[in-house]
Design a protein around this motif. Structure first.
Motif, short mmCIF file in Angstrom:
data_model
loop_
_atom_site.label_atom_id
_atom_site.label_comp_id
_atom_site.label_asym_id
_atom_site.label_seq_id
_atom_site.Cartn_x
_atom_site.Cartn_y
_atom_site.Cartn_z
N ALA A 101 -40.47 -3.30 35.37
CA ALA A 101 -41.69 -2.69 35.90
C ALA A 101 -42.19 -1.60 34.96
O ALA A 101 -43.39 -1.37 34.84
N GLY A 102 -41.27 -0.93 34.30
CA GLY A 102 -41.69 -0.01 33.24
C GLY A 102 -41.24 1.43 33.39
O GLY A 102 -40.90 2.07 32.42
N GLY A 103 -41.24 1.95 34.62
CA GLY A 103 -41.07 3.38 34.77
C GLY A 103 -39.65 3.88 34.81
O GLY A 103 -39.37 5.02 34.44
N LEU A 104 -38.73 3.05 35.28
CA LEU A 104 -37.38 3.52 35.56
C LEU A 104 -36.38 2.66 34.78
O LEU A 104 -36.16 1.51 35.13
N PHE A 105 -35.81 3.21 33.74
CA PHE A 105 -34.81 2.45 32.99
C PHE A 105 -33.99 3.38 32.11
O PHE A 105 -34.39 4.50 31.83
N ALA A 106 -32.81 2.87 31.70
CA ALA A 106 -31.97 3.62 30.76
C ALA A 106 -31.71 2.74 29.55
O ALA A 106 -31.56 1.53 29.66
N ILE A 107 -31.70 3.38 28.39
CA ILE A 107 -31.54 2.64 27.14
C ILE A 107 -30.77 3.50 26.14
O ILE A 107 -30.94 4.73 26.14
N ASP A 108 -29.96 2.86 25.35
CA ASP A 108 -29.29 3.55 24.26
C ASP A 108 -30.37 4.01 23.28
O ASP A 108 -31.19 3.23 22.84
N ARG B 234 -23.05 0.00 31.91
CA ARG B 234 -23.47 -1.21 31.18
C ARG B 234 -23.77 -0.89 29.72
O ARG B 234 -23.45 -1.66 28.83
N ILE B 235 -24.37 0.27 29.50
CA ILE B 235 -24.71 0.66 28.13
C ILE B 235 -23.45 0.99 27.35
O ILE B 235 -23.32 0.66 26.18
N ALA B 236 -22.48 1.62 28.04
CA ALA B 236 -21.21 1.94 27.38
C ALA B 236 -20.51 0.66 26.93
O ALA B 236 -19.88 0.61 25.88
N GLN B 237 -20.63 -0.38 27.74
CA GLN B 237 -19.97 -1.64 27.38
C GLN B 237 -20.70 -2.37 26.28
O GLN B 237 -20.12 -3.11 25.50
N ASN B 238 -22.01 -2.22 26.25
CA ASN B 238 -22.80 -2.91 25.23
C ASN B 238 -24.09 -2.15 25.02
O ASN B 238 -24.94 -2.08 25.90
N ARG B 239 -24.25 -1.62 23.82
CA ARG B 239 -25.40 -0.74 23.59
C ARG B 239 -26.74 -1.48 23.62
O ARG B 239 -27.80 -0.85 23.68
N THR B 240 -26.72 -2.81 23.59
CA THR B 240 -27.99 -3.53 23.65
C THR B 240 -28.36 -3.94 25.09
O THR B 240 -29.32 -4.65 25.29
N SER B 241 -27.58 -3.49 26.05
CA SER B 241 -27.99 -3.70 27.45
C SER B 241 -28.98 -2.61 27.82
O SER B 241 -28.69 -1.43 27.71
N PRO C 255 -27.08 10.60 23.73
CA PRO C 255 -27.12 9.25 23.13
C PRO C 255 -27.85 8.20 23.97
O PRO C 255 -28.22 7.15 23.47
N VAL C 256 -28.05 8.50 25.26
CA VAL C 256 -28.76 7.55 26.12
C VAL C 256 -29.96 8.28 26.73
O VAL C 256 -29.86 9.45 27.11
N LEU D 26 -17.98 7.58 30.09
CA LEU D 26 -19.40 7.21 30.05
C LEU D 26 -20.16 8.15 29.13
O LEU D 26 -19.82 9.33 29.02
N PRO D 27 -21.20 7.64 28.46
CA PRO D 27 -21.99 8.52 27.58
C PRO D 27 -22.89 9.44 28.40
O PRO D 27 -23.22 9.15 29.55
N GLN D 28 -23.29 10.53 27.78
CA GLN D 28 -24.23 11.44 28.44
C GLN D 28 -25.65 10.91 28.32
O GLN D 28 -25.96 10.15 27.41
N THR D 29 -26.50 11.36 29.22
CA THR D 29 -27.90 10.93 29.14
C THR D 29 -28.86 12.10 29.26
O THR D 29 -28.56 13.10 29.90
#
Ligand code: UD2
Ligand code: MN
Length: 572
Positions: free
Chosen positions: A311-318, A246-253, A224-225, A136-139
């Protein structure tokens, strides 16, 4: 002989300690409430006690195992802390002060360990060893705050430290959006730098608002995340891996955890069901249940859920995907609209937005915001207009109608429009048809406007908002101002306002979230006879002239109290 003595001794010791444990346990059980009261009395004398009392989980960067007694302490395992009704005057003053500063019960938060335990509510499937990608990538976890309460902010940080795999957490970036509360200045820097080298504090040099604060954090992040959190959250065990997977499997998730409410009064960690995000034409975000089409697409209830909006506040993104999408509109001020901007961009420009049932994070939802900013609501409107101009195409007019076509000065959006063009994104129509078909489109209404009783010139009127929906719908002199008297008849026979529908349950006519199943929400308007018929009960809406209340009656052509004018759309 020696052996016998030893065994005897061991047995006696065992018996004795079992009895001890039992006694202690019973004692704790029966005196639990008294103990809670005592500890908050102690703590309220010295608030800092709570942070010095490092009883638990994480100590100077090293994980330690706590003795089980801590589970009896206030708020452990996410339990509620209920204060007695008759607190002393001094305590009442502190309690009120906490509410006033933060719009949640800071006093109760101060009673609870900043490293409290939470229940592990994950489905067993979430814990399967080979469920997630191996590498898994680091965040970087970015937490933005403006004048957050000490114990609440520290609990957010500790929940990340304690419940994220060491090797996946690159850093925590705390972004201070120009707070003026003293505890967030040197005390916070001192506290963090002594204990946690992974925690970095970045301070805005002027008030930026949450959108630019998040962007400031992004600038300093090195993983990277990026994973964003509000400053009043608690992450549960295993929250991070399913997001990164999910991000590791597809960076646009782009992924969000399930957000469970932490009760603003008792700090109880409450379980919510998995929902998806949506919005109405006032561009106000709301939650709704997982649509059938989505239930059918998935094969198991722990599978990711596509959500039209976050909702806006809690999310992870590449991070590179976020940058490709043009991050946020950095002219958005203070609060609002950034969640929809990002949601639209993700879907319209090639990504997916998913809620991950295996990842759960608590958040204190407040009834009011304690955070002030200049002009308050004006900047939310300005953000929304910028959003509508760039992303909503012709549908923007549905929002403009809500603000009486008064767009105000919303600045220059040409660079944002250019961004959309260069990304070759889909149209908003495509988004509505494919990603959010549940959103009712006002252009498609059969009738819209006021529903006027022809005998009395009273109109169907409801001030009910989401919190008080079950109040019966009323009638009021027609005022021609839309608002509480604005209704739309859908092609499928619903009388709607936003996501709520007129609903007759056999007793009252109420507003209720639209369910699309006809039933109690199925109506017919007959423009010739001017009846509003509830299809299944074959009753008509009427008016009681004396009490000025809605009635449901036998449909009788000679009864003028049953006649209503509901403007047909081709008539306007
Ligand atoms: C929701 C989001 C929030 C944000 C907002 C829309 C959740 C759970 N919360 O509102 O993250 O997307 O909708 O914009 O999804 N803050 C600042 N500077 C400000 C104002 C706020 O740093 O000028 C911080 C604040 O301390 C908090 C975060 O931004 O950590 C979000 O603010 P909020 O908690 O008042 O917003 P909330 O949860 O009502
Ligand atoms: Mn929040």
């Amino acid at each position: 002989e020696e052996l016998e003595r030893l065994i005897d001794f061991a047995l006696r010791f065992l018996k004795c300690s079992t009895v001890n444990v039992l006694v202690i346990f019973l004692f704790l059980l029966s005196f639990n409430s008294i103990q809670q009261l005592e500890s908050h009395q102690i703590i309220s004398e010295d608030r800092k006690a709570i942070t010095n009392k490092i009883d638990s989980g994480y100590k100077e960067g090293i994980k330690v195992i706590r003795s089980p007694e801590y589970l009896q302490e206030p708020g452990e395992l996410g339990r509620p802390v209920i204060l007695p009704e008759d607190v002393e005057r001094d305590q009442k003053i502190s309690i009120d002060k906490g509410w006033k500063n933060h719009e949640f019960n800071e006093y109760v938060s101060d009673m609870i360990s900043i490293q409290r335990s939470l229940p592990d509510i994950r489905d067993n499937k979430c814990k399967e060893k080979d469920r997630y990608v191996r590498n898994l990538p680091q965040t970087s976890v970015i937490i933005i705050f403006h004048n957050e309460a000490w114990s609440v902010l520290l609990r957010t940080v500790h929940s990340v430290l304690n419940r994220s795999p060491e090797h996946l957490l690159k850093e925590i970036i705390l972004v201070d959006d120009f707070s003026d509360m003293e505890h967030l200045k040197d005390p916070l820097s001192g506290y963090m730098s002594q204990r946690y080298p992974k925690v970095k504090i970045v301070r805005a040099s002027k008030r930026e608002g949450l959108i630019r604060a998040r962007l400031l954090g992004l600038k300093y992040s090195t993983a990277p995340v990026v994973t964003y959190l509000d400053s009043h959250c608690e992450c549960t065990e295993g929250w991070l891996e399913p997001l990164l997977d999910r991000i590791a499997q597809n960076r646009t998730s782009v992924v969000t955890p399930v957000i469970d409410p932490i009760n603003d009064k008792t700090f109880e960690y409450q379980l919510s069901t998995v929902q998806v995000g949506g919005f109405n034409w006032g561009l106000i975000f709301h939650w709704h249940s997982i649509p059938n089409r989505e239930l059918q697409r998935r094969s198991h209830h722990t599978d990711p859920v596509y959500s039209p909006a976050m909702a806006g506040g809690l999310f992870a993104i590449d991070k590179s995907f976020f940058e490709e999408l043009g991050i946020y509109d950095s002219e958005f001020d203070y609060w609002g609209a950034e969640n929809l901007e990002l949601s639209f961009k993700i879907w319209m420009c090639g990504g997916t937005l998913e809620t991950i049932p295996c990842s759960r994070v608590g958040h204190i939802f407040r009834k009011n915001s304690p955070i002030k900013w200049p002009g308050d609501k004006d900047s939310v409107k300005r953000n929304n207009v910028r959003l509508a101009e760039v992303w909503l195409d012709d549908y923007a007019k549905n929002y403009y109608k809500r603000i009486n076509y008064d767009k105000g000065d919303y600045g220059d959006v040409s660079s944002r429009k250019a961004l959309r063009k260069s990304l070759k994104c889909q149209s908003f129509k495509w988004y509505l048809e494919n990603i959010y078909p549940e959103l009712f489109i006002p252009e498609e209404a059969v009738c819209s406007g006021e529903i006027r009783n022809l005998r009395t010139n009273y109109c169907i009127d409801s001030a009910a908002q989401n919190e008080d929906l079950h109040k019966p719908v009323g009638i009021w002199p027609c005022h021609n101002q839309e608002g509480n008297q604005f209704w739309m008849l859908s092609r499928t026979g619903e009388i709607r306002r936003d996501e709520n529908c007129l609903d007759y349950d056999g007793n009252d006519v109420l507003l209720y979230p639209c369910h699309g199943l006809k039933g109690n929400q199925f109506w017919e308007y007959d423009p010739e006879m001017q009846f509003l018929v509830h299809v299944f009960s074959r009753q008509c809406i009427g008016i009681d002239e004396a009490s000025k209340k809605i009635t449901m009656e036998e449909c009788d052509l000679s009864n003028p109290r049953l006649k209503w004018r509901f403007p047909l759309n081709n008539e306007q």
